[in-house]
Motif scaffolding. Structure first.
Motif, mmCIF file in Angstrom:
data_model
loop_
_atom_site.group_PDB
_atom_site.id
_atom_site.type_symbol
_atom_site.label_atom_id
_atom_site.label_comp_id
_atom_site.label_asym_id
_atom_site.label_seq_id
_atom_site.Cartn_x
_atom_site.Cartn_y
_atom_site.Cartn_z
ATOM 1 N N LEU A 89 0.836 -1.202 0.000
ATOM 2 C CA LEU A 89 0.000 0.000 0.000
ATOM 3 C C LEU A 89 0.867 1.246 0.000
ATOM 4 O O LEU A 89 1.968 1.243 0.539
ATOM 5 C CB LEU A 89 -0.859 0.042 1.269
ATOM 6 N N TRP A 90 0.327 2.314 -0.564
ATOM 7 C CA TRP A 90 0.961 3.624 -0.457
ATOM 8 C C TRP A 90 -0.145 4.630 -0.207
ATOM 9 O O TRP A 90 -1.175 4.624 -0.888
ATOM 10 C CB TRP A 90 1.746 3.984 -1.712
ATOM 11 N N PRO A 91 0.029 5.507 0.779
ATOM 12 C CA PRO A 91 -1.023 6.475 1.093
ATOM 13 C C PRO A 91 -1.110 7.594 0.067
ATOM 14 O O PRO A 91 -0.093 8.108 -0.404
ATOM 15 C CB PRO A 91 -0.586 7.022 2.454
ATOM 16 N N SER A 92 -2.333 7.943 -0.278
ATOM 17 C CA SER A 92 -2.603 9.086 -1.149
ATOM 18 C C SER A 92 -3.660 9.937 -0.458
ATOM 19 O O SER A 92 -4.858 9.827 -0.751
ATOM 20 C CB SER A 92 -3.102 8.620 -2.515
ATOM 21 N N PRO A 93 -3.227 10.765 0.495
ATOM 22 C CA PRO A 93 -4.198 11.544 1.266
ATOM 23 C C PRO A 93 -4.998 12.518 0.407
ATOM 24 O O PRO A 93 -4.456 13.158 -0.489
ATOM 25 C CB PRO A 93 -3.339 12.310 2.271
ATOM 26 N N ARG A 131 -1.749 1.453 16.175
ATOM 27 C CA ARG A 131 -2.060 0.131 16.722
ATOM 28 C C ARG A 131 -3.340 -0.424 16.096
ATOM 29 O O ARG A 131 -3.427 -1.614 15.800
ATOM 30 C CB ARG A 131 -2.140 0.203 18.235
ATOM 31 N N THR A 132 -4.315 0.426 15.875
ATOM 32 C CA THR A 132 -5.541 0.009 15.199
ATOM 33 C C THR A 132 -5.227 -0.432 13.771
ATOM 34 O O THR A 132 -5.791 -1.408 13.278
ATOM 35 C CB THR A 132 -6.577 1.153 15.192
ATOM 36 N N PHE A 133 -4.305 0.255 13.132
ATOM 37 C CA PHE A 133 -3.899 -0.084 11.767
ATOM 38 C C PHE A 133 -3.155 -1.419 11.716
ATOM 39 O O PHE A 133 -3.150 -2.099 10.707
ATOM 40 C CB PHE A 133 -3.040 1.049 11.195
ATOM 41 N N GLY A 134 -2.535 -1.802 12.841
ATOM 42 C CA GLY A 134 -1.896 -3.109 12.890
ATOM 43 C C GLY A 134 -0.507 -3.158 13.474
ATOM 44 O O GLY A 134 0.103 -4.226 13.529
ATOM 45 N N ARG A 184 -1.506 10.714 6.092
ATOM 46 C CA ARG A 184 -1.120 9.473 5.413
ATOM 47 C C ARG A 184 -1.718 8.256 6.127
ATOM 48 O O ARG A 184 -2.196 7.327 5.473
ATOM 49 C CB ARG A 184 0.397 9.367 5.323
ATOM 50 N N LEU A 185 -1.716 8.275 7.438
ATOM 51 C CA LEU A 185 -2.305 7.166 8.171
ATOM 52 C C LEU A 185 -3.815 7.119 7.930
ATOM 53 O O LEU A 185 -4.379 6.038 7.748
ATOM 54 C CB LEU A 185 -1.981 7.285 9.664
ATOM 55 N N ALA A 186 -4.462 8.254 7.909
ATOM 56 C CA ALA A 186 -5.899 8.299 7.631
ATOM 57 C C ALA A 186 -6.186 7.696 6.250
ATOM 58 O O ALA A 186 -7.140 6.923 6.089
ATOM 59 C CB ALA A 186 -6.421 9.727 7.713
ATOM 60 N N ASP A 197 -8.302 4.143 5.376
ATOM 61 C CA ASP A 197 -9.478 4.148 4.496
ATOM 62 C C ASP A 197 -9.295 3.248 3.279
ATOM 63 O O ASP A 197 -10.220 3.114 2.485
ATOM 64 C CB ASP A 197 -9.775 5.575 4.018
ATOM 65 N N THR A 198 -8.116 2.655 3.124
ATOM 66 C CA THR A 198 -7.868 1.776 1.985
ATOM 67 C C THR A 198 -8.628 0.479 2.164
ATOM 68 O O THR A 198 -8.504 -0.162 3.204
ATOM 69 C CB THR A 198 -6.365 1.504 1.839
ATOM 70 N N PRO A 199 -9.421 0.123 1.163
ATOM 71 C CA PRO A 199 -10.187 -1.135 1.293
ATOM 72 C C PRO A 199 -9.293 -2.357 1.273
ATOM 73 O O PRO A 199 -8.233 -2.404 0.795
ATOM 74 C CB PRO A 199 -11.114 -1.128 0.083
#
Length: 102
Positions: A28-32, A52-55, A94-96, A100-102
């Motif tokens: 994955l790569w973030p695209s805010p 932590r929620t992200f993993g 970026r974390l947001a 949100d990435t499916p």
């Protein structure tokens, strides 16, 4: 390694071609977006919990966890002179986007 075990590993690190791999469908790569940037302030308030929620490992020390995230998803931070153990609004955006990435 550092994403899975930030307290023990620092590799592959901020010089690894994460973006190139993601553009080829590996990882994955973030695209805010503007929406992610609007969420960033609130997310920044509890950035470690969001990681932590992200993993990320809930047992790993905060500084090492945040640095591991930056190594992978915000590598240019290491060249800016900014402390890689301290998140900023771009980190949160970026974390947001990643969350949100499916």
């Amino acid at each position: 390694h550092s994403d899975v075990a930030p307290a023990r590993k620092q590799d592959p690190g901020e010089l690894f071609p994460w973006l190139a791999l993601a553009s080829q469908g590996v990882g994955l790569w973030p695209s805010p977006t503007d929406v992610h940037r609007q969420k960033a302030g609130d997310l920044l308030d509890d950035f470690l919990q969001a990681l932590r929620t992200f993993g990320y490992d809930p047992e790993a020390p905060a500084a090492q966890t945040i640095t591991a995230f930056h190594r992978h998803y915000y590598p240019e931070l290491f060249h800016s002179g900014h402390d890689p153990a301290t998140p900023d609004l771009e980190s949160a955006a970026r974390l947001a986007a990643l969350m949100d990435t499916p």
